[in-house]
Design an enzyme around this catalytic site. Structure first.
Site, PDB file in Angstrom:
ATOM      1  CE  LYS A 109       8.520  -0.930  -4.045  1.00 43.99           C
ATOM      2  NZ  LYS A 109       9.184  -2.134  -3.749  1.00 43.99           N
ATOM      3  NE  ARG A 144       4.720  -5.261  -6.365  1.00 42.31           N
ATOM      4  CZ  ARG A 144       4.668  -3.993  -5.956  1.00 42.31           C
ATOM      5  NH1 ARG A 144       3.558  -3.289  -6.093  1.00 42.31           N
ATOM      6  NH2 ARG A 144       5.739  -3.409  -5.443  1.00 42.31           N
TER       7      ARG A 144
END
Length: 164
Positions: A109, A144
């Site tokens: 991210k 995840r």
């Protein structure tokens, strides 16, 4: 089903869930994928996400969805600024009040790059570190990830240390 719209985007998805009764990941996102990063704003990101999920879970329960099939994903980076993300990570444990598992997706991210200065392809270590942090603090029950093997190794190590 992993739904970034928390079963609000596709009107037919609720029918699929009611018919087949799969596990469902409800993700929080302010706006939609085309608008989510334009000007995300919250008075208190954690409080608003908890309230969103509580309401969404009530709505789905009234529609006939069993809460035992649900988990929540705070949507790290989806309609959030860097300060919002940092607050989410510090306060991730507040999602426990919902009584369902928390799914955390932090692999590669943008906030990791903002902290480390690394590009997306170089964020393996930081991705595994944050996943391990969430695991160690009991704030995420589902991870995840993009880099499965490295994350599985970290989970195995954590489990071995804590079960010894």
């Amino acid at each position: 089903i992993n739904d970034v719209s928390a079963l609000r985007g596709d009107t037919d998805m609720l029918d699929v869930v009611l018919k087949y009764k799969p596990g469902v990941v409800l993700m929080h996102m302010q706006g939609d994928p085309t608008t989510m990063q334009l000007d995300p704003h919250y008075s208190n990101v954690t409080k608003e996400i908890v309230e969103f999920f509580a309401q969404r879970m009530r709505d789905l329960s009234h529609a006939g969805v069993n809460a035992d099939t649900l988990c929540v994903d705070p949507g790290i980076g989806f309609g959030k600024t860097f300060p919002h993300t940092m607050q989410q990570m510090r306060e991730l444990d507040q999602l426990k009040i919902l009584g369902v598992p928390v799914c955390l997706g932090v692999s590669r991210k943008g906030f990791l790059g903002q902290i480390t200065g690394r590009n997306r392809e170089e964020r393996l270590v930081s991705s595994v570190a944050v996943a391990s942090f969430a695991l160690a603090h009991g704030t995420a029950q589902i991870l995840r990830v993009h880099d499965v093997a490295a994350t599985v190794d970290a989970v195995k190590l954590w489990t071995a240390i804590h079960s010894s």
